[in-house]
Design a protein around this motif. Sequence first.
Motif, mmCIF file in Angstrom:
data_model
loop_
_atom_site.group_PDB
_atom_site.id
_atom_site.type_symbol
_atom_site.label_atom_id
_atom_site.label_comp_id
_atom_site.label_asym_id
_atom_site.label_seq_id
_atom_site.Cartn_x
_atom_site.Cartn_y
_atom_site.Cartn_z
ATOM 1 N N ASP A 185 -7.770 -7.660 10.859
ATOM 2 C CA ASP A 185 -6.403 -7.225 11.175
ATOM 3 C C ASP A 185 -5.362 -7.862 10.254
ATOM 4 O O ASP A 185 -4.444 -7.193 9.779
ATOM 5 C CB ASP A 185 -6.050 -7.531 12.627
ATOM 6 C CG ASP A 185 -6.649 -6.538 13.593
ATOM 7 O OD1 ASP A 185 -7.233 -5.539 13.127
ATOM 8 O OD2 ASP A 185 -6.533 -6.757 14.811
ATOM 9 N N ARG A 186 -5.509 -9.160 10.010
ATOM 10 C CA ARG A 186 -4.525 -9.832 9.151
ATOM 11 C C ARG A 186 -4.605 -9.319 7.720
ATOM 12 O O ARG A 186 -3.579 -9.176 7.060
ATOM 13 C CB ARG A 186 -4.744 -11.343 9.180
ATOM 14 C CG ARG A 186 -4.200 -11.972 10.449
ATOM 15 C CD ARG A 186 -4.262 -13.452 10.375
ATOM 16 N NE ARG A 186 -5.670 -13.841 10.526
ATOM 17 C CZ ARG A 186 -6.125 -15.056 10.390
ATOM 18 N NH1 ARG A 186 -5.312 -16.028 10.075
ATOM 19 N NH2 ARG A 186 -7.397 -15.318 10.566
ATOM 20 N N LEU A 187 -5.818 -9.023 7.264
ATOM 21 C CA LEU A 187 -5.977 -8.489 5.913
ATOM 22 C C LEU A 187 -5.356 -7.099 5.803
ATOM 23 O O LEU A 187 -4.733 -6.769 4.785
ATOM 24 C CB LEU A 187 -7.466 -8.452 5.553
ATOM 25 C CG LEU A 187 -7.837 -8.305 4.094
ATOM 26 C CD1 LEU A 187 -7.198 -9.394 3.256
ATOM 27 C CD2 LEU A 187 -9.338 -8.355 3.934
ATOM 28 N N ILE A 188 -5.479 -6.301 6.834
ATOM 29 C CA ILE A 188 -4.871 -4.967 6.841
ATOM 30 C C ILE A 188 -3.347 -5.085 6.821
ATOM 31 O O ILE A 188 -2.660 -4.382 6.074
ATOM 32 C CB ILE A 188 -5.351 -4.150 8.058
ATOM 33 C CG1 ILE A 188 -6.833 -3.837 7.928
ATOM 34 C CG2 ILE A 188 -4.538 -2.868 8.213
ATOM 35 C CD1 ILE A 188 -7.455 -3.242 9.174
ATOM 36 N N GLY B 173 -2.208 -6.299 3.446
ATOM 37 C CA GLY B 173 -2.344 -5.200 2.490
ATOM 38 C C GLY B 173 -1.224 -4.189 2.623
ATOM 39 O O GLY B 173 -0.730 -3.662 1.622
ATOM 40 N N ALA B 174 -0.798 -3.931 3.850
ATOM 41 C CA ALA B 174 0.313 -2.994 4.062
ATOM 42 C C ALA B 174 1.607 -3.536 3.478
ATOM 43 O O ALA B 174 2.379 -2.796 2.856
ATOM 44 C CB ALA B 174 0.476 -2.711 5.550
ATOM 45 N N VAL B 175 1.840 -4.836 3.635
ATOM 46 C CA VAL B 175 3.054 -5.448 3.086
ATOM 47 C C VAL B 175 3.028 -5.411 1.562
ATOM 48 O O VAL B 175 4.019 -5.034 0.917
ATOM 49 C CB VAL B 175 3.212 -6.896 3.602
ATOM 50 C CG1 VAL B 175 4.308 -7.626 2.864
ATOM 51 C CG2 VAL B 175 3.482 -6.895 5.097
ATOM 52 N N VAL B 176 1.887 -5.771 0.974
ATOM 53 C CA VAL B 176 1.764 -5.755 -0.494
ATOM 54 C C VAL B 176 1.905 -4.321 -1.011
ATOM 55 O O VAL B 176 2.555 -4.089 -2.039
ATOM 56 C CB VAL B 176 0.419 -6.387 -0.930
ATOM 57 C CG1 VAL B 176 0.175 -6.198 -2.411
ATOM 58 C CG2 VAL B 176 0.391 -7.861 -0.565
ATOM 59 N N PHE B 177 1.330 -3.353 -0.308
ATOM 60 C CA PHE B 177 1.466 -1.945 -0.702
ATOM 61 C C PHE B 177 2.934 -1.522 -0.672
ATOM 62 O O PHE B 177 3.413 -0.852 -1.590
ATOM 63 C CB PHE B 177 0.648 -1.062 0.238
ATOM 64 C CG PHE B 177 0.703 0.403 -0.114
ATOM 65 C CD1 PHE B 177 -0.177 0.923 -1.037
ATOM 66 C CD2 PHE B 177 1.623 1.245 0.478
ATOM 67 C CE1 PHE B 177 -0.140 2.273 -1.369
ATOM 68 C CE2 PHE B 177 1.679 2.579 0.150
ATOM 69 C CZ PHE B 177 0.795 3.105 -0.772
ATOM 70 N N PHE B 178 3.659 -1.923 0.375
ATOM 71 C CA PHE B 178 5.074 -1.557 0.489
ATOM 72 C C PHE B 178 5.891 -2.167 -0.645
ATOM 73 O O PHE B 178 6.750 -1.501 -1.219
ATOM 74 C CB PHE B 178 5.622 -1.998 1.850
ATOM 75 C CG PHE B 178 7.056 -1.647 2.061
ATOM 76 C CD1 PHE B 178 7.437 -0.338 2.265
ATOM 77 C CD2 PHE B 178 8.028 -2.622 2.027
ATOM 78 C CE1 PHE B 178 8.770 -0.002 2.446
ATOM 79 C CE2 PHE B 178 9.356 -2.303 2.201
ATOM 80 C CZ PHE B 178 9.735 -0.989 2.408
ATOM 81 N N VAL B 179 5.610 -3.425 -0.989
ATOM 82 C CA VAL B 179 6.310 -4.071 -2.107
ATOM 83 C C VAL B 179 6.023 -3.307 -3.398
ATOM 84 O O VAL B 179 6.938 -3.056 -4.201
ATOM 85 C CB VAL B 179 5.893 -5.554 -2.225
ATOM 86 C CG1 VAL B 179 6.366 -6.161 -3.538
ATOM 87 C CG2 VAL B 179 6.421 -6.342 -1.046
ATOM 88 N N GLY B 180 4.786 -2.911 -3.599
ATOM 89 C CA GLY B 180 4.435 -2.134 -4.785
ATOM 90 C C GLY B 180 5.091 -0.768 -4.811
ATOM 91 O O GLY B 180 5.503 -0.283 -5.866
ATOM 92 N N ALA B 181 5.199 -0.146 -3.638
ATOM 93 C CA ALA B 181 5.849 1.178 -3.577
ATOM 94 C C ALA B 181 7.333 1.071 -3.919
ATOM 95 O O ALA B 181 7.870 1.910 -4.653
ATOM 96 C CB ALA B 181 5.660 1.777 -2.183
ATOM 97 N N VAL B 182 7.989 0.032 -3.410
ATOM 98 C CA VAL B 182 9.409 -0.173 -3.734
ATOM 99 C C VAL B 182 9.566 -0.464 -5.228
ATOM 100 O O VAL B 182 10.470 0.074 -5.879
ATOM 101 C CB VAL B 182 10.007 -1.310 -2.874
ATOM 102 C CG1 VAL B 182 11.384 -1.710 -3.366
ATOM 103 C CG2 VAL B 182 10.063 -0.890 -1.417
ATOM 104 N N ALA B 183 8.684 -1.289 -5.777
ATOM 105 C CA ALA B 183 8.743 -1.585 -7.214
ATOM 106 C C ALA B 183 8.522 -0.323 -8.038
ATOM 107 O O ALA B 183 9.171 -0.136 -9.077
ATOM 108 C CB ALA B 183 7.706 -2.645 -7.574
ATOM 109 N N LEU C 28 -3.185 -2.876 -5.317
ATOM 110 C CA LEU C 28 -3.749 -4.099 -4.764
ATOM 111 C C LEU C 28 -3.642 -4.108 -3.240
ATOM 112 O O LEU C 28 -4.592 -4.469 -2.548
ATOM 113 C CB LEU C 28 -3.024 -5.318 -5.349
ATOM 114 C CG LEU C 28 -3.469 -6.668 -4.834
ATOM 115 C CD1 LEU C 28 -4.906 -6.945 -5.260
ATOM 116 C CD2 LEU C 28 -2.534 -7.749 -5.344
ATOM 117 N N GLY C 29 -2.499 -3.685 -2.718
ATOM 118 C CA GLY C 29 -2.325 -3.614 -1.262
ATOM 119 C C GLY C 29 -3.276 -2.624 -0.626
ATOM 120 O O GLY C 29 -3.818 -2.866 0.459
ATOM 121 N N ALA D 263 -6.059 -3.657 2.190
ATOM 122 C CA ALA D 263 -6.159 -2.998 3.492
ATOM 123 C C ALA D 263 -7.538 -2.368 3.674
ATOM 124 O O ALA D 263 -8.121 -2.429 4.765
ATOM 125 C CB ALA D 263 -5.064 -1.940 3.627
ATOM 126 N N GLY D 264 -8.073 -1.789 2.621
ATOM 127 C CA GLY D 264 -9.417 -1.219 2.696
ATOM 128 C C GLY D 264 -10.465 -2.279 2.986
ATOM 129 O O GLY D 264 -11.389 -2.061 3.773
#
Length: 86
Positions: free
Chosen positions: A14-17, A20-30, A58-59, A63-64
């Motif tokens: 759960d924590r890894l997911i 991963g969602a937070v890192v994905f969101f940061v990448g999407a904003v970037a 990476l996110g 998550a995967g």
Amino acid sequence: MRDKTQPNSSEAGDRLIRAGAVVFFVGAVATLVTVAPLFLGTTPFPTYMFGLSMFMGLGFLMAGAGVFQSIAAGRRRAREVARAPQ
């Protein structure tokens, strides 16, 4: 057994997911910030911003990995229940 699980309890992965969602969101904003100047006709951002866009992938991978960790824990639990004497 899910009816006895606390709603705030953390399962395996759960924590890894979530991370991963937070890192994905940061990448999407970037990615949006990096691509916006191309459409607005302004000066493009420095090259490192394109590197920050890689956080999206990476996110997704993080998550995967969390999902696979959760699946493995569920399979282990199911095997233990099947082996337990009744």
